[in-house]
Motif scaffolding. Structure first.
Motif, mmCIF file in Angstrom:
data_model
loop_
_atom_site.group_PDB
_atom_site.id
_atom_site.type_symbol
_atom_site.label_atom_id
_atom_site.label_comp_id
_atom_site.label_asym_id
_atom_site.label_seq_id
_atom_site.Cartn_x
_atom_site.Cartn_y
_atom_site.Cartn_z
ATOM 1 N N ALA A 260 61.132 83.633 -42.974
ATOM 2 C CA ALA A 260 62.143 84.467 -42.309
ATOM 3 C C ALA A 260 61.603 85.877 -42.079
ATOM 4 C CB ALA A 260 63.424 84.501 -43.138
ATOM 5 N N SER A 261 60.901 86.420 -43.060
ATOM 6 C CA SER A 261 60.292 87.740 -42.907
ATOM 7 C C SER A 261 59.225 87.725 -41.824
ATOM 8 C CB SER A 261 59.668 88.198 -44.228
ATOM 9 O OG SER A 261 60.651 88.359 -45.214
ATOM 10 N N GLY A 262 58.472 86.641 -41.766
ATOM 11 C CA GLY A 262 57.454 86.508 -40.725
ATOM 12 C C GLY A 262 58.060 86.484 -39.337
ATOM 13 N N VAL A 263 59.169 85.792 -39.186
ATOM 14 C CA VAL A 263 59.866 85.766 -37.892
ATOM 15 C C VAL A 263 60.322 87.176 -37.522
ATOM 16 C CG1 VAL A 263 61.966 84.975 -36.694
ATOM 17 C CG2 VAL A 263 60.575 83.352 -38.003
ATOM 18 N N ALA A 264 60.895 87.890 -38.487
ATOM 19 C CA ALA A 264 61.366 89.250 -38.216
ATOM 20 C C ALA A 264 60.211 90.156 -37.815
ATOM 21 C CB ALA A 264 62.083 89.812 -39.450
ATOM 22 N N HIS A 265 59.092 90.059 -38.518
ATOM 23 C CA HIS A 265 57.947 90.911 -38.191
ATOM 24 C C HIS A 265 57.384 90.539 -36.820
ATOM 25 C CE1 HIS A 265 54.668 93.623 -38.711
ATOM 26 N NE2 HIS A 265 53.795 92.661 -38.584
ATOM 27 N N ALA A 266 57.244 89.244 -36.557
ATOM 28 C CA ALA A 266 56.757 88.811 -35.247
ATOM 29 C C ALA A 266 57.689 89.303 -34.143
ATOM 30 C CB ALA A 266 56.634 87.287 -35.211
ATOM 31 N N LEU A 267 58.989 89.198 -34.372
ATOM 32 C CA LEU A 267 59.943 89.663 -33.368
ATOM 33 C C LEU A 267 59.814 91.165 -33.159
ATOM 34 C CD1 LEU A 267 62.226 89.079 -31.403
ATOM 35 C CD2 LEU A 267 63.830 89.262 -33.330
ATOM 36 N N SER A 268 59.614 91.918 -34.231
ATOM 37 C CA SER A 268 59.457 93.367 -34.071
ATOM 38 C C SER A 268 58.205 93.685 -33.260
ATOM 39 C CB SER A 268 59.439 94.080 -35.423
ATOM 40 O OG SER A 268 58.239 93.848 -36.124
ATOM 41 N N LEU A 269 57.129 92.934 -33.464
ATOM 42 C CA LEU A 269 55.904 93.141 -32.677
ATOM 43 C C LEU A 269 56.126 92.776 -31.210
ATOM 44 C CD1 LEU A 269 53.228 91.754 -35.156
ATOM 45 C CD2 LEU A 269 53.648 94.153 -34.573
ATOM 46 N N LEU A 270 56.818 91.672 -30.974
ATOM 47 C CA LEU A 270 57.106 91.251 -29.606
ATOM 48 C C LEU A 270 57.996 92.262 -28.883
ATOM 49 C CD1 LEU A 270 57.648 87.497 -30.421
ATOM 50 C CD2 LEU A 270 55.896 88.383 -28.845
ATOM 51 N N LEU A 271 58.993 92.776 -29.583
ATOM 52 C CA LEU A 271 59.864 93.797 -28.987
ATOM 53 C C LEU A 271 59.059 95.051 -28.663
ATOM 54 C CD1 LEU A 271 62.942 93.239 -31.282
ATOM 55 C CD2 LEU A 271 63.022 93.163 -28.766
ATOM 56 N N ASP A 272 58.198 95.460 -29.589
ATOM 57 C CA ASP A 272 57.350 96.622 -29.373
ATOM 58 C C ASP A 272 56.455 96.409 -28.156
ATOM 59 O OD1 ASP A 272 56.046 99.204 -30.694
ATOM 60 O OD2 ASP A 272 54.400 97.867 -30.126
ATOM 61 N N GLU A 273 55.839 95.244 -28.085
ATOM 62 C CA GLU A 273 54.955 94.922 -26.965
ATOM 63 C C GLU A 273 55.713 94.938 -25.634
ATOM 64 O OE1 GLU A 273 51.479 91.703 -26.189
ATOM 65 O OE2 GLU A 273 53.411 90.881 -26.803
ATOM 66 N N ALA A 274 56.991 94.554 -25.671
ATOM 67 C CA ALA A 274 57.819 94.547 -24.465
ATOM 68 C C ALA A 274 58.329 95.945 -24.104
ATOM 69 C CB ALA A 274 58.994 93.586 -24.638
ATOM 70 N N GLY A 275 57.984 96.945 -24.939
ATOM 71 C CA GLY A 275 58.347 98.320 -24.624
ATOM 72 C C GLY A 275 59.574 98.853 -25.326
ATOM 73 N N TRP A 276 60.125 98.102 -26.270
ATOM 74 C CA TRP A 276 61.321 98.536 -26.984
ATOM 75 C C TRP A 276 60.944 99.257 -28.276
ATOM 76 C CZ3 TRP A 276 65.341 98.364 -24.034
ATOM 77 C CH2 TRP A 276 65.418 97.402 -23.027
ATOM 78 N N GLY A 277 61.761 100.204 -28.672
ATOM 79 C CA GLY A 277 61.604 100.857 -29.958
ATOM 80 C C GLY A 277 62.289 100.009 -31.022
ATOM 81 N N VAL A 278 61.645 99.860 -32.166
ATOM 82 C CA VAL A 278 62.158 98.980 -33.221
ATOM 83 C C VAL A 278 61.966 99.637 -34.586
ATOM 84 C CG1 VAL A 278 62.018 96.682 -34.278
ATOM 85 C CG2 VAL A 278 61.421 96.969 -31.874
ATOM 86 N N LEU A 279 62.957 99.453 -35.436
ATOM 87 C CA LEU A 279 62.872 99.887 -36.826
ATOM 88 C C LEU A 279 63.518 98.808 -37.685
ATOM 89 C CD1 LEU A 279 62.321 102.207 -38.932
ATOM 90 C CD2 LEU A 279 64.702 102.823 -38.594
#
Length: 181
Positions: A102-121
């Motif tokens: 579950a943590s891996g999914v969250a981290h991967a999603l944060s990287l994907l969002l970042d790559e798509a140009g979104w700010g994430v915390l």
């Protein structure tokens, strides 16, 4: 990944539900022993953030004024994504490993969002274990809230991984973290 940074302040625009679905599909490819898919995500937009804010205020025992401050903090991002570990019965995959997925999914999603140009915390805290917060997310007995991704556009334009901005965090010395037997 070397340019990724957390954004504690984001703008008022967020990815659409449809865009988020594509990113979640990609994030769901993380390593997953026995393919249990021991996770789920919850979108919080609009007034749903107030429900979370009220639950966080209750968890902190906040006064009326404190309650409004907590709700305002939750409203700092137009989209919050709750990360939930869903523990599945398994004789081979312990709960800690399911939580790691579950943590891996969250981290991967944060990287994907970042790559798509979104700010994430990614925000966490002891409140994730409080009954009021669990109830606000309608968690089942076999579920545990791991935190929230706060998502929005990057103030001033650019992307979450804008290479023109200096890194705020010093890169690790890989030799300090990689050894051999």
């Amino acid at each position: 990944m070397l340019r990724r940074r957390s954004h504690s302040k984001v703008g008022s625009t967020a990815p659409s539900h449809e865009e988020l679905l594509r990113l979640v599909e990609a994030a769901g490819t993380v390593a997953d022993h026995s393919s249990l898919r021991p996770w789920r995500l919850i979108e919080l937009r609009g007034d749903a953030r107030d429900v979370l804010g009220a639950a966080l205020a209750e968890a902190e025992g906040a006064s009326a004024g404190g309650r409004e401050k907590i709700i305002a903090k939750v409203r700092r991002a137009p989209l919050l994504i709750a990360i939930v570990a869903v523990y599945r019965p398994s004789g081979k995959v312990p709960h800690w490993e399911q939580e790691a997925v579950a943590s891996g999914v969250a981290h991967a999603l944060s990287l994907l969002l970042d790559e798509a140009g979104w700010g994430v915390l990614w925000r966490t805290g002891s409140q994730t274990r409080h009954d009021a917060v669990r109830e606000a997310h309608r968690l089942k007995k076999n579920e545990q809230l791991l935190g929230w991704l706060y998502v929005g556009d990057v103030p001033g334009g650019g992307s979450g991984s804008d290479a023109s901005k200096p890194l705020r965090r010093k890169l690790v010395d890989p030799a300090d973290h990689l050894s051999s037997l």
